[in-house]
Design an enzyme around this catalytic site. Structure first.
Site, mmCIF file in Angstrom:
data_model
loop_
_atom_site.group_PDB
_atom_site.id
_atom_site.type_symbol
_atom_site.label_atom_id
_atom_site.label_comp_id
_atom_site.label_asym_id
_atom_site.label_seq_id
_atom_site.Cartn_x
_atom_site.Cartn_y
_atom_site.Cartn_z
ATOM 1 N N ASN A 1 1.341 4.140 8.297
ATOM 2 C CA ASN A 1 0.813 2.913 7.684
ATOM 3 C C ASN A 1 1.239 2.874 6.214
ATOM 4 O O ASN A 1 1.133 3.890 5.529
ATOM 5 C CB ASN A 1 -0.718 2.911 7.788
ATOM 6 C CG ASN A 1 -1.335 1.743 7.047
ATOM 7 O OD1 ASN A 1 -1.071 0.601 7.383
ATOM 8 N ND2 ASN A 1 -2.142 2.035 6.035
ATOM 9 N N ASN B 1 1.786 10.560 6.760
ATOM 10 C CA ASN B 1 0.784 9.672 7.355
ATOM 11 C C ASN B 1 1.057 9.464 8.838
ATOM 12 O O ASN B 1 1.391 8.368 9.283
ATOM 13 C CB ASN B 1 0.781 8.337 6.606
ATOM 14 C CG ASN B 1 -0.464 7.522 6.901
ATOM 15 O OD1 ASN B 1 -1.393 8.011 7.524
ATOM 16 N ND2 ASN B 1 -0.476 6.285 6.450
ATOM 17 N N TYR C 1 0.841 -1.197 0.000
ATOM 18 C CA TYR C 1 0.000 0.000 0.000
ATOM 19 C C TYR C 1 0.877 1.248 0.000
ATOM 20 O O TYR C 1 1.822 1.376 0.773
ATOM 21 C CB TYR C 1 -0.916 0.027 1.229
ATOM 22 C CG TYR C 1 -1.661 1.331 1.371
ATOM 23 C CD1 TYR C 1 -2.773 1.596 0.588
ATOM 24 C CD2 TYR C 1 -1.227 2.310 2.257
ATOM 25 C CE1 TYR C 1 -3.447 2.805 0.687
ATOM 26 C CE2 TYR C 1 -1.892 3.522 2.373
ATOM 27 C CZ TYR C 1 -3.000 3.763 1.580
ATOM 28 O OH TYR C 1 -3.658 4.967 1.675
ATOM 29 N N GLN D 1 -18.916 28.156 58.034
ATOM 30 C CA GLN D 1 -18.167 27.499 56.965
ATOM 31 C C GLN D 1 -17.974 28.473 55.810
ATOM 32 O O GLN D 1 -18.871 29.252 55.499
ATOM 33 C CB GLN D 1 -18.924 26.270 56.440
ATOM 34 C CG GLN D 1 -19.230 25.235 57.488
ATOM 35 C CD GLN D 1 -19.965 24.046 56.903
ATOM 36 O OE1 GLN D 1 -19.501 22.932 56.970
ATOM 37 N NE2 GLN D 1 -21.120 24.286 56.302
#
Length: 715
Positions: free
Chosen positions: A383, A259, A107, A347
């Site tokens: 890839n 890529n 590829y 508080q």
């Protein structure tokens, strides 16, 4: 223990590449990376950021090093490539050429790309050239008011990360190309990349193609030089000292360059370095907020947080506890609360009392995301992957930048939550209904009718907070199917990184505004203490002079009023009356008069006798006080303005002092008043610029220099 590097070509067996038997899923490595405190991790990041050399080997790059190379564009930080990586890189490049010669179908080497990978060609080099051409699809908006160019710091980050990825020897690219990119970095030659146009799966194809375009000498390629000048490809190569000429890409090399996830993960690294610093700063700001608000430090008690179990919360509380331990403000507040427990609520409000519980989860998210991105920048994410050891190209999807998109979405939520806390704290600080005696809008002028202090800043803070909360919306839920439905799910990693970079910038605006406001509050507490002392001394002096004896020198019953009169001074907020201290409509004179009335009612029969009447002393007392008090108040104010206050600033006795000192002395900011010409924005800009330059880091860490990394013992 055997070590494995660079595709199995050094120091390791093929078997050890496959599975780590001790930690086969890498959860152990991930857990190990989270050990220790967040503060220690930030200190390590800062140390990494300041190293003069970043040595790349493919597996040890840190987000701080990426941020360093991105931010240091003056050549004072250099990139070096590890020579030990060269054999592995060469082997994968040679494998691609050999497979091409053998006619192997791979590829992106012999096939088309993406949804058109059914096409075939034997012209491997021409295929790579076409890849770069069609991916140069970005828009720069030249000649328009809007800039569509990626900031050059983000481009530098992307270049560094891409080199690191390719050094691991799974991508089929020549080492010489990586050396050329390194030369560009070290000579501050930055390719121009489009700001938009990537979905970060198949990596950041469009922006990375412009780096490849510069390397191959495409005529549309541009770069910026060290002084911002625009260079074409030939000028860029000459300026970088690359003498080999433009590269003719071999099979797979164009794909190797484009890529990958380097643009998204590079920007994410920059974002996370700043986010980690801002997270620690938010803990310090919360502690200083407690100091100037006369807060009750028990909210940091370790038992509370130990019982909740969350490490981020425990650390946030411990850091605040350390700052407040021994604080002069906390000592004074404790005395105040003991003397008059009803002067303020039992508080503190949530923005103060639950700040560790609020910040803790955000710190945990930021830490986890930091480690996720650090794994990403040390990953092989293109890839196909070239596995020389098994003589094959593996087709997969490591280009999918989901760790980036998800991490950045999560970090943006954390940033928005931190910003919301700062806004809530700021809103209390400037509101005289909640700030325990500070003036409305933190005004510091003698005449509050002509000084509106931080009112504009509060409006700006609301604007910042609103935009920050909008940015907290996720990017990753807006995925669109792309590239003929081949890229039908994609990470949007760079888009999410860009939005998170915007969020970081806004959080810096909020942190800046709040820090300056806290310094204003510190100075107002100092002024308050000096003014109260002057008022108290004057009331005492007048009491002794007017109330001690009667007309004939005898002791007068009104002498017993002095103690209660001084209690009134202690209880009344100075800034509620000090602009006109003897006004009958202000609480001081009203409460002082009430003391006389109460004593007169208790004086019984003596009150009927003029010589022993307490009530008859009111007029003389008030006339004497009106004659003296305004002068004494002005004298105390003048002494304060000239730096000669009778009482020193408490902040000098606090662990938070380095941050205050940095803002006031190093940056030269001043107490803001309507009597001076400086606007709030001018002072904010000084701090914001310093924050963007990283100058806030040292004073911030100095505040925590004595912390041993543990909460105070429960006893």
């Amino acid at each position: 223990m055997e070590t494995v590097t660079k595709n199995g070509y050094q120091n390791g067996s093929l078997e050890s590449l496959c599975v780590n038997q001790r930690d086969p899923l890498s959860w152990g490595v991930a857990a190990e990376a989270m050990k220790g405190s967040h503060l220690d991790e930030v200190k390590r990041m800062v140390a990494d950021y300041r190293k003069p050399v970043v040595k790349l080997g493919g597996e040890t790059l840190t987000i701080a090093q990426v941020a360093s190379i991105a931010g240091h564009d003056t050549g004072d930080v250099k990139v070096e490539l590890s020579e030990s990586a060269r054999p592995g890189v060469k082997a994968s490049s040679d494998w691609v050429m050999d497979s091409m010669d053998k006619g192997t179908d791979s590829y992106g080497v012999t096939t088309g790309f993406g949804a058109t990978s059914h096409r075939r060609t034997k012209q491997g080099g021409a295929l790579q050239k076409e890849l770069i051409r069609f991916l140069n699809a970005g828009i720069f908006g030249n000649g328009t008011e809007t800039c569509h160019t990626l900031p050059h710091s983000a481009t530098r980050a992307a270049m560094l990360v891409r080199i690191n990825t390719l050094l691991q020897g799974y991508s089929g690219i020549r080492f010489e190309i990586l050396e050329a990119i390194t030369r560009l970095l070290n000579n501050n030659i930055t390719p121009c990349l489009p700001l938009r146009g990537t979905i970060t799966a198949s990596g950041d194809l469009v922006p990375l193609s412009y780096i490849a375009g510069l390397l191959t000498g495409r005529p549309n390629s541009k770069a910026t030089g060290p002084t911002g000048e625009v260079l074409d490809a030939a000028e860029a190569f000459k300026a970088a000292g690359i003498e080999s000429g433009f590269f003719e890409l071999q099979p797979k090399e164009g794909l190797a360059l484009v890529n990958g996830t380097a643009v998204g993960s590079g920007l994410a690294s920059m974002v996370l370095f700043e986010t980690n610093v801002l997270a620690v700063l938010s803990e310090l700001l919360s502690a200083i907020f407690a100091e100037v608000m006369n807060g009750k430090p028990e909210f940091t008690d370790h038992l509370t947080h130990k019982l909740k179990h969350h490490p981020g919360q425990i650390e946030a509380a411990a850091i605040m506890e350390h700052i407040l331990d021994g604080s002069a403000y906390m000592k004074a507040a404790k005395k105040l609360h003991e003397t008059d427990p009803l002067q303020k609520p039992k508080q503190d409000r949530y923005a103060l009392r639950t700040s560790p519980q609020w910040l803790g989860p955000q710190i945990e998210v930021i830490r986890f995301s930091t480690k996720s991105i650090e794994r990403e920048i040390n990953s092989v994410n293109d890839n196909p992957l070239i596995d020389v050891s098994r003589n094959k190209a593996i087709h997969g999807g490591n280009f999918q930048g989901t760790p980036i998109g998800v991490s950045m979405d999560n970090v943006r939520l954390a940033i928005a939550s931190i910003g919301k806390l700062l806004f809530a704290q700021f809103s209390e600080l400037v509101n005289d209904f909640y700030n325990n005696g500070l003036p409305s809008n933190l005004t510091a002028s003698r005449n509050p009718s002509l000084d509106y202090g931080f009112k504009g800043a509060e409006i700006a803070m609301a604007s910042y907070c609103s935009e920050l909360q909008y940015l907290a919306n996720p990017v990753t839920t807006h995925v669109q199917s792309a590239e003929q439905h081949n890229q039908d799910v994609n990470s949007l990693g760079l888009i999410s990184s860009r939005k998170t970079a915007e969020a970081v910038d806004i959080l810096k605006l909020m942190s800046t505004t709040f820090l300056v406001a806290l310094c204003q509050a510190i100075d107002l507490r100092h002024l308050e203490e000096n003014l109260k002392s002057a008022v108290k001394n004057t009331v005492s002096q007048v009491s002794k002079r007017v109330l001690t004896t009667g007309a004939n020198g005898e002791l007068h019953p009104s002498r017993f009023c002095e103690k209660e009169l001084l209690k009134v001074v202690d209880r009344e907020y100075v800034f509620a009356y000090v602009d006109d201290p003897c006004s009958a409509t202000y609480p001081l004179m009203q409460k002082l008069r009430q003391v006389f009335v109460d004593h007169a009612l208790e004086n019984g029969e003596n009150e009927k006798n003029f010589s022993t009447s307490v009530f008859q002393k009111i007029e003389a007392f008030e006339e004497e006080l009106k004659a003296l008090l305004p002068k004494e108040v002005e004298s105390a104010r003048a002494a304060y303005d000239s730096g000669n206050s009778a009482i020193d600033n408490k902040i000098k006795e606090c662990r938070s002092y380095p941050l205050y000192k940095f803002v006031r002395e190093e940056l030269g900011t001043v107490l803001l008043t309507g009597e001076k010409v400086q606007s709030p924005g001018e002072e904010f800009d000084k701090v914001f610029t310093a924050m963007c330059q990283g100058k806030i880091i040292d004073p911030m860490l100095e505040c925590l220099g004595e912390w041993n990394g543990s909460p105070l013992p429960i006893c």
